[in-house]
Enzyme design. Structure first.
Site, PDB file in Angstrom:
ATOM      1  N   HIS A   1       0.741  14.788   0.096  1.00  0.00           N
ATOM      2  CA  HIS A   1      -0.501  15.390  -0.391  1.00  0.00           C
ATOM      3  C   HIS A   1      -0.249  16.344  -1.552  1.00  0.00           C
ATOM      4  O   HIS A   1      -1.044  16.419  -2.500  1.00  0.00           O
ATOM      5  CB  HIS A   1      -1.214  16.118   0.758  1.00  0.00           C
TER       6      HIS A   1
ATOM      7  N   CYS B   1     -10.100  -1.688  -9.365  1.00  0.00           N
ATOM      8  CA  CYS B   1     -10.397  -0.269  -9.182  1.00  0.00           C
ATOM      9  C   CYS B   1      -9.237   0.489  -8.536  1.00  0.00           C
ATOM     10  O   CYS B   1      -9.369   1.660  -8.200  1.00  0.00           O
ATOM     11  CB  CYS B   1     -11.662  -0.076  -8.354  1.00  0.00           C
TER      12      CYS B   1
ATOM     13  N   GLU C   1      -8.797  -6.619  -0.970  1.00  0.00           N
ATOM     14  CA  GLU C   1      -7.634  -5.804  -0.621  1.00  0.00           C
ATOM     15  C   GLU C   1      -6.829  -6.402   0.527  1.00  0.00           C
ATOM     16  O   GLU C   1      -5.737  -5.933   0.834  1.00  0.00           O
ATOM     17  CB  GLU C   1      -8.071  -4.368  -0.274  1.00  0.00           C
TER      18      GLU C   1
ATOM     19  N   ASP D   1      -4.206  -1.058  -1.569  1.00  0.00           N
ATOM     20  CA  ASP D   1      -4.057  -1.673  -0.252  1.00  0.00           C
ATOM     21  C   ASP D   1      -3.575  -3.109  -0.355  1.00  0.00           C
ATOM     22  O   ASP D   1      -2.777  -3.566   0.472  1.00  0.00           O
ATOM     23  CB  ASP D   1      -5.383  -1.622   0.514  1.00  0.00           C
TER      24      ASP D   1
END
Length: 573
Positions: A194, A507, A436, A460
């Site tokens: 993160h 995307c 995906e 993904d």
């Protein structure tokens, strides 16, 4: 790894987590673990400690909301919202209160005990989404303990420092960014941590996984942080400083040139057009769409609505949000992705799965939670009626044609109900799917017959295709969006869209890579969507080359058989 280049200079190696080069003095930061009471409390003090805990929850949440209000960075806001969701988790709250009542533990010890159980559970996963969340939860635990004990949380880091730490939580990265830190060096963490995600999003040069950097680098030492190569140069020589000064100057010149590209038409040098859109999630990101000249929203994420307790199941708030995005992006389209929440985004441990990315998420969850799906569709379709011709629905985690049929049926039912209520609707709202899951890419022609557009989610799709958890540091080297097999699937989807005359877009993160964007255009995919800050570099790459060059690149990539081959092709391009 250390490499002594002369008597003074030392090079430390790590992973390049956020690009950029910076020079400055090191400032060491070590998180202080707050002290916890070892005593027990009498029954008469139980209520007082429960109240202290609840006040700490309120203050901690308000601190996070204040940080959110001051952010215009989508990744920062998303991670802070996730921490708010942690604090609002009813199971955590209930367990802490029970620990105070039944075990007569003081508030700080109860927090430490209960949060510790959750953290240990997450740590058992060793890698992946839950592992990364354990650090966030530990940070929330420590802040709550500080608040119940009325301890200060002062962080003394001067402006313009290069921060050196063992590891950092999202909250720490965001708070330190307010001091205009020049860069970040961490002992621990991978490029998908993160802290690394935030650093990239906030454009803070960062190198992670630099073993014992916090012990090898002394306070106030001059260091060069190379976030492009994953190197930290301690006590750089005069020659090294000169070399990097030249690199920094050249990078600044290129960035100024890239910014000028934003106002140019979206055309290759030989006149081929293309469309660049933005991936966003929050209203405060809307100004960046105009600033970087995006042609609408190619991916409007809606998970924050689902995760935030105040917005959950609130049709009116959803409708207002969608309307605001449409209002500020006129006359361009807005593609709204249905809630892609599930597995990895649900905090309740009872709902966690062994492999959340292959589990109950996206449309799988929505078709089970019919009320949630219906309320979101009502808000979307009402907004579509107000702005006809501009809104499109994108369905995540599709893996079968039956799911497509179920979504179309749900949309038709909701449209019928809205018409009976006297609401204006757009009867021709396009419905598309995220590509995906590999079987969808393989059967792209069959799916293209049933939908109005296809949007390839390369993040993904890559991890499912290569059987690599992109959050697992041990095997992160196997995760590559330049793998030839991925490009062959992308080409299949592009061909299916062309055959059935429906738009195909990308995307995922791949669209943000200028060289990859050229390859995508060469394959016939002319619609790309990405984080707004990536738009100038991608546009420059597309505007300064001819479509024939891009087609040649695509042909070479499709002929490659290894990642090394495709990497070399992209590098040479």
């Amino acid at each position: 790894m250390n490499n002594q280049t002369d008597m003074q200079e030392m090079i430390l190696s790590g992973a390049p987590a956020s690009p950029g080069i910076t020079v400055g003095k090191a400032r060491l930061y070590k998180r202080r673990r707050p002290m916890v009471s070892g005593r027990h409390i009498p029954d008469m003090d139980v209520e007082q400690h429960i109240n202290r805990f609840n006040r700490a929850l309120s203050v901690a949440e308000q601190e996070l909301q204040d940080l959110i209000a001051g952010q215009d960075d989508e990744e920062a806001v998303e991670l802070l919202q996730a921490q708010v969701a942690m604090l609002n988790d009813p199971d955590l709250k209930k367990r802490v209160e029970l620990e105070i009542k039944q075990a007569n533990r003081p508030a700080d010890a109860a927090i430490d005990q209960v949060f510790g159980v959750y953290i240990d559970l997450m740590e058992e996963h060793q890698e992946g989404a839950l592992k990364r969340r354990s650090l966030d939860l530990a940070d929330a635990r420590d802040r709550l303990i500080q608040l119940v004990n009325d301890n200060d949380d002062t962080r003394e880091i001067p402006d313009d420092a290069i921060l050196v730490a063992h590891e950092l939580s999202p909250r720490e990265v965001i708070e330190f960014s307010e001091h205009d830190i020049r860069g970040i060096v961490m002992d621990r963490g991978g490029i998908t941590s993160h802290a690394a995600i935030l650093a990239r999003s906030m454009q803070i040069p960062t190198v992670v996984g630099v073993e014992e950097a916090s012990k090898s680098i002394a306070a106030n030492e001059l260091i060069i942080l190379d976030g492009n190569q994953g190197k930290v140069i301690v006590k750089p020589s005069t020659d090294t400083q000169k070399k990097y000064d030249d690199i920094i100057t050249e990078a600044a010149r290129k960035q100024a040139k890239i910014q000028q590209v934003c106002d140019k038409p979206n055309e290759t040098v030989d006149g081929a057009g293309f469309t660049l859109r933005a991936n966003i999630e929050f209203e405060n990101e809307l100004p960046s769409i105009e600033r970087f000249c995006a042609q609408g929203v190619g991916l409007l994420r809606t998970e924050s609505i689902y995760l935030h307790c105040d917005h959950f199941d609130d049709e009116q708030k959803q409708y207002t949000f969608y309307g605001s995005v449409l209002e500020h992006t006129a006359p361009h389209p807005v593609i709204i992705r249905l809630f892609d929440a599930g597995g990895d985004k649900l905090f309740n441990v009872a709902e966690q799965e062994q492999n959340p990315f292959l589990g109950w998420r996206g449309i799988r969850m929505l078709l089970d939670k019919k009320t949630v799906l219906k309320q979101q569709l009502r808000a979307i379709l009402k907004a579509a009626g107000r702005y006809p011709g501009r809104l499109r629905i994108l369905v995540p985690m599709i893996s079968s044609l039956d799911e497509v049929a179920a979504v179309r049926k749900a949309v038709a039912i909701v449209q019928g109900e809205l018409q009976k209520e006297g609401e204006e609707i757009d009867p021709n709202v396009p419905i598309g799917i995220m590509v995906e899951v590999p079987n969808v890419a393989i059967q792209a022609r069959a799916f293209a017959k049933q939908v109005d557009f296809l949007s390839i989610g390369t993040n993904d799709l890559t991890q499912y295709l290569l059987a690599v958890d992109r959050g697992n540091e041990r095997i992160s080297g196997l995760y590559s969006q330049r793998h030839p097999a991925l490009w062959q699937l992308i080409k299949q989807v592009a061909d299916a869209g062309k055959e059935h005359s429906i738009p195909v877009s990308v995307c995922g993160e791949l669209a943000s890579d200028p060289a990859a964007a050229c390859c995508l255009l060469g394959m016939g995919i002319t619609e790309l969507s990405m984080t707004p800050s990536a738009l100038p570099a991608v546009k420059q790459a597309l505007c300064t080359r001819g479509i024939s060059d891009m087609q040649a690149l695509a042909s070479k990539v499709l002929e490659s058989t290894t990642v090394a081959e495709s990497e070399e092709i992209f590098t040479n391009f």
